[in-house]
Design an enzyme around this catalytic site. Structure first.
Site, mmCIF file in Angstrom:
data_model
loop_
_atom_site.group_PDB
_atom_site.id
_atom_site.type_symbol
_atom_site.label_atom_id
_atom_site.label_comp_id
_atom_site.label_asym_id
_atom_site.label_seq_id
_atom_site.Cartn_x
_atom_site.Cartn_y
_atom_site.Cartn_z
ATOM 1 N N ARG A 127 44.051 -28.589 -42.731
ATOM 2 C CA ARG A 127 44.706 -27.309 -42.442
ATOM 3 C C ARG A 127 45.249 -27.329 -41.028
ATOM 4 N NH1 ARG A 127 41.099 -21.917 -42.689
ATOM 5 N NH2 ARG A 127 40.534 -22.659 -40.619
ATOM 6 N N TYR A 164 38.587 -13.426 -33.470
ATOM 7 C CA TYR A 164 38.566 -14.686 -32.705
ATOM 8 C C TYR A 164 39.580 -15.693 -33.201
ATOM 9 C CZ TYR A 164 35.193 -15.685 -36.466
ATOM 10 O OH TYR A 164 34.567 -15.798 -37.676
ATOM 11 N N LYS A 165 40.339 -15.342 -34.248
ATOM 12 C CA LYS A 165 41.357 -16.259 -34.772
ATOM 13 C C LYS A 165 42.682 -15.944 -34.066
ATOM 14 C CE LYS A 165 38.565 -17.029 -38.806
ATOM 15 N NZ LYS A 165 38.165 -16.630 -40.146
ATOM 16 N N ASP A 194 40.262 -8.381 -46.841
ATOM 17 C CA ASP A 194 39.847 -9.177 -45.697
ATOM 18 C C ASP A 194 41.110 -9.695 -45.002
ATOM 19 O OD1 ASP A 194 39.075 -11.284 -43.992
ATOM 20 O OD2 ASP A 194 37.251 -11.628 -45.155
ATOM 21 N N PHE A 245 36.946 -16.194 -49.180
ATOM 22 C CA PHE A 245 36.155 -16.902 -48.172
ATOM 23 C C PHE A 245 34.665 -16.841 -48.546
ATOM 24 C CE2 PHE A 245 34.246 -17.365 -43.934
ATOM 25 C CZ PHE A 245 34.952 -18.464 -43.455
HETATM 26 C C1 PLP Z 1 36.787 -16.514 -40.504
HETATM 27 C C2 PLP Z 1 36.585 -15.652 -41.697
HETATM 28 C C3 PLP Z 1 35.434 -14.854 -41.814
HETATM 29 C C4 PLP Z 1 34.333 -14.964 -40.787
HETATM 30 O O1 PLP Z 1 33.380 -13.987 -40.839
HETATM 31 P P1 PLP Z 1 32.292 -13.910 -39.649
HETATM 32 O O2 PLP Z 1 31.418 -12.809 -40.012
HETATM 33 O O3 PLP Z 1 33.056 -13.735 -38.372
HETATM 34 O O4 PLP Z 1 31.586 -15.240 -39.588
HETATM 35 C C5 PLP Z 1 35.341 -13.993 -42.903
HETATM 36 N N1 PLP Z 1 36.329 -13.948 -43.836
HETATM 37 C C6 PLP Z 1 37.435 -14.723 -43.749
HETATM 38 C C7 PLP Z 1 38.504 -14.626 -44.789
HETATM 39 C C8 PLP Z 1 37.581 -15.608 -42.692
HETATM 40 O O5 PLP Z 1 38.663 -16.375 -42.612
#
Ligand code: PLP
Length: 419
Positions: free
Chosen positions: A379, A230-231, A205, A128
């Site tokens: 997606r 939040y997901k 992650d 990401f």
């Molecule tokens: C959504 C997501 C993030 C988001 O990080 P934030 O600090 O909450 O903005 C990080 N890594 C992955 C793999 C994600 O899918």
């Protein structure tokens, strides 16, 4: 073509779904909107609305500062629910704090400080963006080398490629467990074992895993992990994230931001920083109580449903969506980019098409909410607690019809600011 997959089939799958009743636990505004984006922002649990109201009306308004007597442990208690019910860890190994990005920085920096004689960080180009940028920043600040492996966008990270890249100069390996783009699952056990054979610390992650795919942090002997709430955990927009540190490592790692919530005997207000012995040392400052309350409610619903049942439904949802995609979408110029094997994919399904951005806009117009992802992906997130098989059927048939009728060609070809 629609005859191949009658809506009855979806209705039968819904009727047999042991988690069907969980949909009622969430706020569903317009039932005609097919929400396939719970992997970006989960729906609102009804219990969260009540819990937030209670915290505001009774605790904040009523108890005022006295409520800190119990708020002080909220991040740790919520971390324990995530640890034991969701990511396969022990109590005391997970805490809710900060954002995923900040936690990634804290844990990566702590790991690098622990092995000052090693100079290479390894990640991959499918990781990401925030993960890649934070690692770039750490490498630049410390004069380290960041080695970015090339990963197939559809098949996901390859365990043999990772193993071949590790050596005694490697300080840290940081990867995503489930690819945010294709949904491919990385072999956490094999990759972590290979890293350990080379004496390398691992940082995983879990943003697209937590609440969708069982994660065995202890079973795989993972050192460090971070994840979003939040997901699939339905903690709400910008809800604080979680971090995991394997218990045996906690005392030997120090994170770079020496805040008072990481301090041993915090309210002694001592002169010098002396970090708490346990997971609390990875906190920084005052936790956002309303946000952590929402995370706690979201995590409790996942715990109640249970990860095995969630994974079973998730696998059925994604395999059903893939079947529909193959018979309805492939003839229209789409291809599927999510792995076909059940045990190789997470909770979302991704298709690609040269006009993906216009198609994603046309879908929203047709009341189907997906995500567009670069370079040419649509997606579809199928959150198991509230997505029905009938919604998958309706969502994909609307997608098929709008592309067959070329309705997407009326939309702007240039991607917007938020996709
Ligand atoms: C959504 C997501 C993030 C988001 O990080 P934030 O600090 O909450 O903005 C990080 N890594 C992955 C793999 C994600 O899918």
């Amino acid at each position: 073509m629609a005859m191949d997959h009658p809506l009855d089939e979806a209705a039968a799958l819904d009727a047999a779904d042991p988690l069907a009743s969980f949909r009622d636990r969430f706020v569903v505004g317009d039932p005609d909107v097919i929400y396939l984006d719970g992997n970006s922002l989960g729906r609102t649990p009804k219990a969260t609305r009540e819990a937030i109201k209670r915290v505001v009306d009774e605790e904040w308004s009523g108890e005022l500062i006295g409520a800190w007597d119990h708020w002080i442990d909220l991040a740790r208690e919520t971390g324990d629910v995530i640890a034991t019910e969701i990511v396969g860890a022990r109590p005391g190994e997970v805490i809710v704090s900060d954002s995923t990005s900040v936690n990634l920085y804290k844990l990566a920096a702590a790991a690098l400080d622990a092995v000052p004689h090693r100079s290479v960080i390894i990640t991959d180009d499918d990781n990401f963006p925030t993960d890649r940028y934070i690692l770039q920043g750490l490498a630049a600040q410390r004069g380290l080398e960041l080695r970015t492996l090339t990963t197939d966008l559809d098949r996901g990270v390859d365990a043999a490629d990772v193993a071949a890249a590790l050596d005694d100069r490697t300080a840290l390996l940081c990867l995503s467990h489930v690819s945010y783009r294709s949904g491919a699952i990385a072999d956490m056990a094999a990759i972590t074992a290979a890293a350990h054979r080379a004496g390398v610390l691992t940082l995983w992650d879990l943003c697209h895993s937590a609440g969708a795919v069982p994660v065995g942090l202890n079973e795989c002997d993972v050192d460090l992990a971070v994840g979003c709430t939040y997901k699939y955990l339905n903690g709400g927009p910008g809800a604080p994230a979680f971090l995991y540190v394997r218990e045996e490592l906690q005392r030997s790692l120090r994170q770079p931001i020496w805040g008072w919530f990481g301090q041993r005997d915090q309210f002694a207000m001592g002169a010098d920083y002396d970090p708490a012995p346990g997971i609390e040392r990875f906190q920084v400052g005052t936790p956002p109580v309303l946000g952590v309350t929402a995370v706690r409610e979201g995590a409790r619903i996942i715990a109640e449903a249970g990860m095995p049942a969630i994974r079973a439904k998730s696998t059925l949802l994604t395999s059903y969506a893939l079947r529909l995609a193959r018979s309805w979408l492939e003839p229209l110029g789409f291809s599927v980019s999510t792995p076909a094997e059940d045990d190789r994919r997470g909770g979302h399904v991704t298709v690609h098409h040269p006009d993906a951005w216009r198609i994603a806009q046309a879908m929203r117009d047709a009341k189907v909410v997906p995500d567009y992802r670069t370079p040419d992906r649509v997606r579809l997130g199928l959150a198991p607690l509230y997505t029905t098989f009938a919604e998958v059927h309706t969502g994909l048939s609307r997608l098929r019809d709008l592309v067959a009728g070329e309705r997407h060609l009326t939309f702007d070809a240039v991607p917007g600011r938020v996709t």
